[in-house]
Scaffold this active site. Structure first.
Site, PDB file in Angstrom:
ATOM      1  N   GLY A 141      -7.546   3.739   4.048  1.00  0.00           N
ATOM      2  CA  GLY A 141      -7.584   2.630   3.101  1.00  0.00           C
ATOM      3  C   GLY A 141      -8.847   2.573   2.274  1.00  0.00           C
ATOM      4  N   ASN A 191      -3.346   9.474  -6.826  1.00  0.00           N
ATOM      5  CA  ASN A 191      -2.094  10.238  -6.958  1.00  0.00           C
ATOM      6  C   ASN A 191      -0.861   9.389  -6.672  1.00  0.00           C
ATOM      7  OD1 ASN A 191      -3.327  13.034  -7.281  1.00  0.00           O
ATOM      8  ND2 ASN A 191      -4.264  12.367  -5.367  1.00  0.00           N
ATOM      9  N   SER A 226      -5.082   5.497  -3.715  1.00  0.00           N
ATOM     10  CA  SER A 226      -4.906   6.889  -4.131  1.00  0.00           C
ATOM     11  C   SER A 226      -4.774   7.016  -5.645  1.00  0.00           C
ATOM     12  CB  SER A 226      -3.657   7.474  -3.468  1.00  0.00           C
ATOM     13  OG  SER A 226      -3.356   8.740  -4.010  1.00  0.00           O
ATOM     14  N   ARG A 275     -11.751   7.342  -2.508  1.00  0.00           N
ATOM     15  CA  ARG A 275     -12.199   8.729  -2.383  1.00  0.00           C
ATOM     16  C   ARG A 275     -13.721   8.845  -2.339  1.00  0.00           C
ATOM     17  NH1 ARG A 275     -10.056  12.318  -7.013  1.00  0.00           N
ATOM     18  NH2 ARG A 275      -8.104  11.356  -6.356  1.00  0.00           N
ATOM     19  N   ASP A 328      -0.093   4.899   1.227  1.00  0.00           N
ATOM     20  CA  ASP A 328      -0.327   5.777   2.367  1.00  0.00           C
ATOM     21  C   ASP A 328      -0.165   5.042   3.693  1.00  0.00           C
ATOM     22  OD1 ASP A 328      -0.934   7.707   0.508  1.00  0.00           O
ATOM     23  OD2 ASP A 328      -3.085   7.378   0.588  1.00  0.00           O
ATOM     24  N   ASP A 366      -1.407  -0.794   6.227  1.00  0.00           N
ATOM     25  CA  ASP A 366      -1.519  -0.186   7.559  1.00  0.00           C
ATOM     26  C   ASP A 366      -2.978   0.022   7.944  1.00  0.00           C
ATOM     27  OD1 ASP A 366      -1.660   3.368   7.394  1.00  0.00           O
ATOM     28  OD2 ASP A 366      -2.043   1.983   5.756  1.00  0.00           O
ATOM     29  N   ASP A 378       0.886  -1.156   0.000  1.00  0.00           N
ATOM     30  CA  ASP A 378       0.000   0.000   0.000  1.00  0.00           C
ATOM     31  C   ASP A 378       0.931   1.215   0.000  1.00  0.00           C
ATOM     32  OD1 ASP A 378      -2.254   1.690   0.439  1.00  0.00           O
ATOM     33  OD2 ASP A 378      -1.830   1.679   2.583  1.00  0.00           O
TER      34      ASP A 378
END
Length: 224
Positions: A48, A122, A120, A51, A13, A174, A11
């Site tokens: 996790g 991004n 994400s 959006r 983030d 996480d 992952d």
């Protein structure tokens, strides 16, 4: 016992870098703009999560889930992303979490594929800003996925992209939703963080400082 690993899938983030704070600040700003204040505790439930799903949770939290059309919701999600992109402009190689780059080097030297499965949109931009693009054989981000975590799609897609059998992959997360996704992809789940939140992972590390390939191989060998 088997120690054969095709790929380790990360992952982004909270695992490679801590952009969680930027997501929180961006969502908080949007929340204030539409009259839905929330705190860090509520923000934990967005970890996790994609959006659009995060937006739905925020609207529900504020009792405004029926106040916006689908088009307006897309615009709100886009506005949040604008806030986030503005915040992450300042990210540099110094924002790579402790122990991560050394671990990526260990994996690369061992000839194991490295992929990313991120919620994400991004992810490519952030990975580039962190100076880590050369380590990744493939990056799957939210833009190319239909179903977000806890659905396993993003991890399965990452495994397929690097020709790895899911059963021979380790996923590193996480967030509770991410660990669920790894488990449902029938991969070996490693959680980084709070045991009370990530207890459904096969192996739990307190922080990225504990990332070590030998530890991974030893634990993975016990899985059968």
């Amino acid at each position: 016992m088997t120690t054969h690993i095709d790929a380790i899938i990360f992952d982004l983030d909270g695992v490679i870098t801590d952009t969680a704070e930027y997501h929180y600040l961006a969502w908080k700003k949007l929340g204030e703009e539409i009259g839905i204040p929330f705190d860090r505790e509520f923000n934990e439930t967005l970890k996790g999560v994609s959006r659009m799903d995060s937006l739905e949770r925020i609207l529900e939290h504020g009792g405004r889930q029926n106040d916006f059309t689908p088009v307006q919701k897309e615009a709100l999600a886009s506005k949040k992303n604008d806030h986030y992109v503005q915040l992450i402009q300042t990210i540099t190689e110094k924002d790579v979490l402790p122990g991560v780059e050394n671990f990526l080097k260990q994996i690369k030297e061992a000839g194991i594929k490295i992929a990313m499965a991120s919620s994400s949109k991004n992810a490519l931009f952030v990975t580039e800003k962190l100076g880590l693009m050369t380590y990744f054989d493939h990056i799957v981000d939210a833009a190319t996925v239909v179903r977000s975590k806890p659905d396993p799609e993003v991890f399965l897609k990452a495994a397929k992209a690097v020709d790895a059998a899911p059963a021979n992959c380790i996923g590193v997360e996480d967030a509770a939703a991410g660990v669920c996704a790894i488990n449902d992809a029938e991969m070996f789940a490693v959680g980084i963080g709070d045991r009370s939140v990530l207890g459904h992972a096969r192996m739990i590390l307190q922080s990225t400082k504990e990332l070590n390939l030998e530890t991974f191989l030893n634990e993975y060998a016990k899985k059968d």
